[in-house]
Write a protein that holds these residues in place. Structure first.
Motif, PDB file in Angstrom:
ATOM      1  N   ILE A   1       0.860  -1.191   0.000  1.00 33.87           N
ATOM      2  CA  ILE A   1       0.000   0.000   0.000  1.00 33.87           C
ATOM      3  C   ILE A   1       0.897   1.241   0.000  1.00 33.87           C
ATOM      4  N   PRO A   2       0.866   1.999  -1.086  1.00 32.12           N
ATOM      5  CA  PRO A   2       1.728   3.190  -1.159  1.00 32.12           C
ATOM      6  C   PRO A   2       1.302   4.270  -0.157  1.00 32.12           C
ATOM      7  N   ALA A   3       2.247   5.148   0.161  1.00 37.55           N
ATOM      8  CA  ALA A   3       2.014   6.186   1.168  1.00 37.55           C
ATOM      9  C   ALA A   3       0.802   7.061   0.833  1.00 37.55           C
ATOM     10  N   ASP A   4       0.647   7.439  -0.430  1.00 33.91           N
ATOM     11  CA  ASP A   4      -0.467   8.346  -0.753  1.00 33.91           C
ATOM     12  C   ASP A   4      -1.820   7.651  -0.603  1.00 33.91           C
ATOM     13  N   ALA A   5      -1.857   6.335  -0.861  1.00 33.39           N
ATOM     14  CA  ALA A   5      -3.118   5.592  -0.678  1.00 33.39           C
ATOM     15  C   ALA A   5      -3.471   5.506   0.807  1.00 33.39           C
ATOM     16  N   ILE A   6      -2.460   5.360   1.657  1.00 30.09           N
ATOM     17  CA  ILE A   6      -2.717   5.332   3.107  1.00 30.09           C
ATOM     18  C   ILE A   6      -3.295   6.678   3.541  1.00 30.09           C
TER      19      ILE A   6
ATOM     20  N   ILE B   1       1.220   4.070  16.544  1.00 29.86           N
ATOM     21  CA  ILE B   1       1.558   5.481  16.792  1.00 29.86           C
ATOM     22  C   ILE B   1       1.487   6.361  15.540  1.00 29.86           C
ATOM     23  N   ILE B   2       1.904   5.844  14.408  1.00 29.23           N
ATOM     24  CA  ILE B   2       1.906   6.677  13.195  1.00 29.23           C
ATOM     25  C   ILE B   2       0.477   6.862  12.697  1.00 29.23           C
TER      26      ILE B   2
ATOM     27  N   VAL C   1       5.220  -4.736   6.986  1.00 27.47           N
ATOM     28  CA  VAL C   1       5.915  -3.769   7.848  1.00 27.47           C
ATOM     29  C   VAL C   1       5.715  -2.364   7.300  1.00 27.47           C
ATOM     30  N   GLY C   2       6.020  -1.376   8.149  1.00 27.77           N
ATOM     31  CA  GLY C   2       5.932   0.021   7.737  1.00 27.77           C
ATOM     32  C   GLY C   2       4.714   0.696   8.326  1.00 27.77           C
ATOM     33  N   TYR C   3       4.712   2.031   8.317  1.00 26.33           N
ATOM     34  CA  TYR C   3       3.619   2.837   8.856  1.00 26.33           C
ATOM     35  C   TYR C   3       3.247   2.353  10.263  1.00 26.33           C
ATOM     36  N   GLY C   4       4.278   2.108  11.074  1.00 33.82           N
ATOM     37  CA  GLY C   4       4.066   1.672  12.453  1.00 33.82           C
ATOM     38  C   GLY C   4       4.325   0.195  12.684  1.00 33.82           C
TER      39      GLY C   4
ATOM     40  N   LEU D   1       8.780   3.424   7.901  1.00 33.34           N
ATOM     41  CA  LEU D   1       8.502   3.486   6.463  1.00 33.34           C
ATOM     42  C   LEU D   1       7.140   4.133   6.224  1.00 33.34           C
ATOM     43  N   PRO D   2       7.025   5.033   5.241  1.00 31.87           N
ATOM     44  CA  PRO D   2       5.749   5.720   5.026  1.00 31.87           C
ATOM     45  C   PRO D   2       4.720   4.872   4.283  1.00 31.87           C
ATOM     46  N   PHE D   3       5.135   3.689   3.819  1.00 37.66           N
ATOM     47  CA  PHE D   3       4.230   2.792   3.079  1.00 37.66           C
ATOM     48  C   PHE D   3       4.132   1.460   3.816  1.00 37.66           C
ATOM     49  N   ILE D   4       3.178   0.614   3.396  1.00 37.07           N
ATOM     50  CA  ILE D   4       3.108  -0.762   3.912  1.00 37.07           C
ATOM     51  C   ILE D   4       3.803  -1.655   2.898  1.00 37.07           C
ATOM     52  N   GLY D   5       4.842  -2.366   3.371  1.00 35.51           N
ATOM     53  CA  GLY D   5       5.593  -3.249   2.485  1.00 35.51           C
ATOM     54  C   GLY D   5       5.490  -4.690   2.943  1.00 35.51           C
TER      55      GLY D   5
END
Ligand code: IMP
Ligand code: MG
Length: 174
Positions: free
Chosen positions: A5-10, A41-42, A149-152, A162-166
Protein backbone atom coordinates in the motif's frame (compact mmCIF):
# COMPACT_ATOMS: atom_id res chain seq x y z
CA UNK A 1 10.81 -4.58 -0.57
CA UNK A 2 7.48 -4.95 -2.42
CA UNK A 3 5.07 -2.12 -1.66
CA UNK A 4 1.59 -3.39 -0.79
CA UNK A 5 0.00 0.00 0.00
CA UNK A 6 1.73 3.19 -1.16
CA UNK A 7 2.01 6.19 1.17
CA UNK A 8 -0.47 8.35 -0.75
CA UNK A 9 -3.12 5.59 -0.68
CA UNK A 10 -2.72 5.33 3.11
CA UNK A 11 -3.11 9.09 3.51
CA UNK A 12 -6.26 9.15 1.39
CA UNK A 13 -7.81 6.23 3.30
CA UNK A 14 -6.96 7.83 6.65
CA UNK A 15 -8.83 10.98 5.56
CA UNK A 16 -11.89 8.92 4.62
CA UNK A 17 -11.74 6.91 7.82
CA UNK A 18 -11.60 10.11 9.85
CA UNK A 19 -14.81 11.27 8.20
CA UNK A 20 -16.58 7.93 8.88
CA UNK A 21 -15.42 8.00 12.49
CA UNK A 22 -16.39 11.63 13.08
CA UNK A 23 -19.92 10.97 11.84
CA UNK A 24 -20.30 7.97 14.16
CA UNK A 25 -19.92 9.93 17.42
CA UNK A 26 -22.78 11.89 18.96
CA UNK A 27 -22.07 15.63 18.82
CA UNK A 28 -20.21 16.81 21.90
CA UNK A 29 -19.37 13.28 23.11
CA UNK A 30 -16.29 13.16 25.39
CA UNK A 31 -13.85 11.17 23.25
CA UNK A 32 -10.52 9.60 24.10
CA UNK A 33 -8.47 8.05 21.29
CA UNK A 34 -6.48 5.12 22.63
CA UNK A 35 -3.50 3.83 20.67
CA UNK A 36 -2.10 0.34 21.17
CA UNK A 37 1.66 0.73 21.47
CA UNK A 38 3.81 0.62 19.52
CA UNK A 39 2.34 -0.25 16.15
CA UNK A 40 -0.48 2.32 16.17
CA UNK A 41 1.56 5.48 16.79
CA UNK A 42 1.91 6.68 13.20
CA UNK A 43 -1.71 5.82 12.37
CA UNK A 44 -2.84 7.63 15.54
CA UNK A 45 -0.92 10.83 14.85
CA UNK A 46 -2.15 11.01 11.25
CA UNK A 47 -5.76 10.12 12.07
CA UNK A 48 -6.31 12.52 14.99
CA UNK A 49 -5.19 15.47 12.86
CA UNK A 50 -7.97 14.66 10.39
CA UNK A 51 -10.68 13.91 12.97
CA UNK A 52 -11.64 17.49 13.70
CA UNK A 53 -13.18 16.60 17.08
CA UNK A 54 -12.22 17.69 20.59
CA UNK A 55 -10.47 14.64 22.00
CA UNK A 56 -7.95 13.33 24.46
CA UNK A 57 -5.20 10.82 23.74
CA UNK A 58 -4.30 7.70 25.71
CA UNK A 59 -1.85 4.87 25.19
CA UNK A 60 -1.91 1.24 26.20
CA UNK A 61 0.64 -1.44 25.52
CA UNK A 62 -0.28 -4.93 24.48
CA UNK A 63 2.23 -7.35 23.17
CA UNK A 64 1.66 -10.89 22.05
CA UNK A 65 4.67 -11.10 19.75
CA UNK A 66 7.97 -11.39 21.58
CA UNK A 67 11.16 -10.45 19.72
CA UNK A 68 11.30 -12.04 16.31
CA UNK A 69 8.56 -14.57 16.88
CA UNK A 70 5.58 -14.23 14.56
CA UNK A 71 3.50 -16.80 16.40
CA UNK A 72 1.24 -15.24 19.04
CA UNK A 73 2.26 -16.09 22.59
CA UNK A 74 0.95 -14.87 25.92
CA UNK A 75 -0.62 -11.41 25.79
CA UNK A 76 0.65 -8.72 28.16
CA UNK A 77 -1.38 -5.55 28.84
CA UNK A 78 0.33 -2.54 30.41
CA UNK A 79 -2.01 0.34 31.23
CA UNK A 80 0.28 2.55 33.32
CA UNK A 81 0.03 5.32 30.71
CA UNK A 82 -3.73 5.09 30.33
CA UNK A 83 -5.64 8.21 31.45
CA UNK A 84 -8.91 7.90 33.38
CA UNK A 85 -11.43 6.58 30.84
CA UNK A 86 -14.46 6.52 33.16
CA UNK A 87 -17.37 8.32 31.47
CA UNK A 88 -15.50 8.60 28.16
CA UNK A 89 -16.30 7.31 24.67
CA UNK A 90 -13.22 5.51 23.37
CA UNK A 91 -11.82 5.04 19.91
CA UNK A 92 -9.28 2.23 20.15
CA UNK A 93 -6.69 2.15 17.36
CA UNK A 94 -4.39 -0.66 16.32
CA UNK A 95 -2.15 -1.18 13.34
CA UNK A 96 -3.45 -4.59 12.31
CA UNK A 97 -6.11 -7.15 13.17
CA UNK A 98 -4.49 -10.55 12.84
CA UNK A 99 -5.84 -13.30 15.10
CA UNK A 100 -8.03 -10.79 16.96
CA UNK A 101 -6.69 -11.77 20.39
CA UNK A 102 -5.13 -8.39 21.16
CA UNK A 103 -8.15 -6.21 20.47
CA UNK A 104 -10.56 -8.63 22.13
CA UNK A 105 -8.53 -8.49 25.34
CA UNK A 106 -7.87 -4.74 25.22
CA UNK A 107 -11.54 -3.89 24.60
CA UNK A 108 -12.56 -6.03 27.62
CA UNK A 109 -9.92 -4.29 29.70
CA UNK A 110 -11.09 -0.79 28.70
CA UNK A 111 -14.71 -1.66 29.50
CA UNK A 112 -13.59 -2.85 32.93
CA UNK A 113 -11.88 0.54 33.35
CA UNK A 114 -15.27 2.24 33.02
CA UNK A 115 -15.44 3.48 29.41
CA UNK A 116 -18.96 4.38 28.24
CA UNK A 117 -18.35 2.92 24.79
CA UNK A 118 -15.42 1.44 22.89
CA UNK A 119 -15.25 1.72 19.11
CA UNK A 120 -12.35 0.04 17.36
CA UNK A 121 -10.44 0.99 14.25
CA UNK A 122 -7.62 -0.93 12.57
CA UNK A 123 -5.56 0.23 9.65
CA UNK A 124 -5.16 -3.32 8.31
CA UNK A 125 -7.05 -6.57 8.64
CA UNK A 126 -5.42 -9.82 7.58
CA UNK A 127 -7.82 -12.03 5.70
CA UNK A 128 -8.14 -15.62 6.87
CA UNK A 129 -6.14 -15.26 10.10
CA UNK A 130 -8.74 -14.51 12.74
CA UNK A 131 -9.00 -17.06 15.52
CA UNK A 132 -11.54 -15.24 17.69
CA UNK A 133 -14.75 -13.58 16.46
CA UNK A 134 -14.13 -9.83 16.53
CA UNK A 135 -15.52 -7.14 14.24
CA UNK A 136 -13.72 -3.81 14.18
CA UNK A 137 -16.02 -0.82 13.72
CA UNK A 138 -13.67 0.71 11.16
CA UNK A 139 -11.01 -0.86 8.94
CA UNK A 140 -8.61 0.80 6.52
CA UNK A 141 -7.58 -2.05 4.24
CA UNK A 142 -8.16 -5.81 4.14
CA UNK A 143 -4.83 -7.44 3.21
CA UNK A 144 -3.63 -10.94 2.24
CA UNK A 145 -1.94 -13.23 4.77
CA UNK A 146 1.59 -11.85 4.38
CA UNK A 147 3.90 -10.40 7.01
CA UNK A 148 3.85 -6.64 6.46
CA UNK A 149 5.92 -3.77 7.85
CA UNK A 150 5.93 0.02 7.74
CA UNK A 151 3.62 2.84 8.86
CA UNK A 152 4.07 1.67 12.45
CA UNK A 153 4.28 -2.06 11.84
CA UNK A 154 7.54 -3.74 12.72
CA UNK A 155 9.58 -6.83 12.26
CA UNK A 156 11.74 -7.26 15.36
CA UNK A 157 11.19 -3.50 16.02
CA UNK A 158 12.61 -2.42 12.66
CA UNK A 159 10.85 -0.76 9.68
CA UNK A 160 8.17 1.15 11.65
CA UNK A 161 9.20 4.46 10.09
CA UNK A 162 8.50 3.49 6.46
CA UNK A 163 5.75 5.72 5.03
CA UNK A 164 4.23 2.79 3.08
CA UNK A 165 3.11 -0.76 3.91
CA UNK A 166 5.59 -3.25 2.49
CA UNK A 167 5.71 -7.03 2.34
CA UNK A 168 8.68 -8.39 4.24
CA UNK A 169 10.77 -10.48 1.82
CA UNK A 170 10.59 -14.24 2.41
CA UNK A 171 14.35 -14.49 2.94
CA UNK A 172 14.18 -12.15 5.97
CA UNK A 173 14.71 -14.25 9.08
CA UNK A 174 11.05 -14.36 10.23
P1 IMP B 1 -3.52 -10.27 17.00
O1 IMP B 1 -3.64 -10.25 18.48
O2 IMP B 1 -3.15 -11.64 16.49
O3 IMP B 1 -4.70 -9.70 16.26
O4 IMP B 1 -2.22 -9.46 16.65
C1 IMP B 1 -2.18 -8.13 16.50
C2 IMP B 1 -0.76 -7.64 16.67
O5 IMP B 1 0.18 -8.53 16.04
C3 IMP B 1 -0.61 -6.32 15.99
O6 IMP B 1 -0.84 -5.27 16.87
C4 IMP B 1 0.81 -6.37 15.47
O7 IMP B 1 1.67 -5.81 16.45
C5 IMP B 1 1.17 -7.83 15.32
N1 IMP B 1 1.14 -8.28 13.89
C6 IMP B 1 0.27 -9.13 13.31
N2 IMP B 1 0.53 -9.30 12.00
C7 IMP B 1 1.60 -8.52 11.74
C8 IMP B 1 2.35 -8.24 10.52
O8 IMP B 1 2.08 -8.74 9.41
N3 IMP B 1 3.38 -7.36 10.64
C9 IMP B 1 3.71 -6.77 11.84
N4 IMP B 1 3.04 -7.00 12.97
C10 IMP B 1 1.99 -7.87 12.94
MG1 MG C 1 4.03 -5.44 16.66
Amino acid sequence: MDVLIPADAIQERVRNLAEEIRESFPPGAPITVIGVLTGSIIFLTDLIRQLNLPLRIGLIQASSYRGQATVPGKLYIHDEMLPDVRGRHLLLLDDILDTGQTLTRVVDHLRECGAVSVRTCVLLRKIGRQSVPFEPDFCGFPIPDKFVVGYGLDFNDDYRHLPFIGILPDDTNV
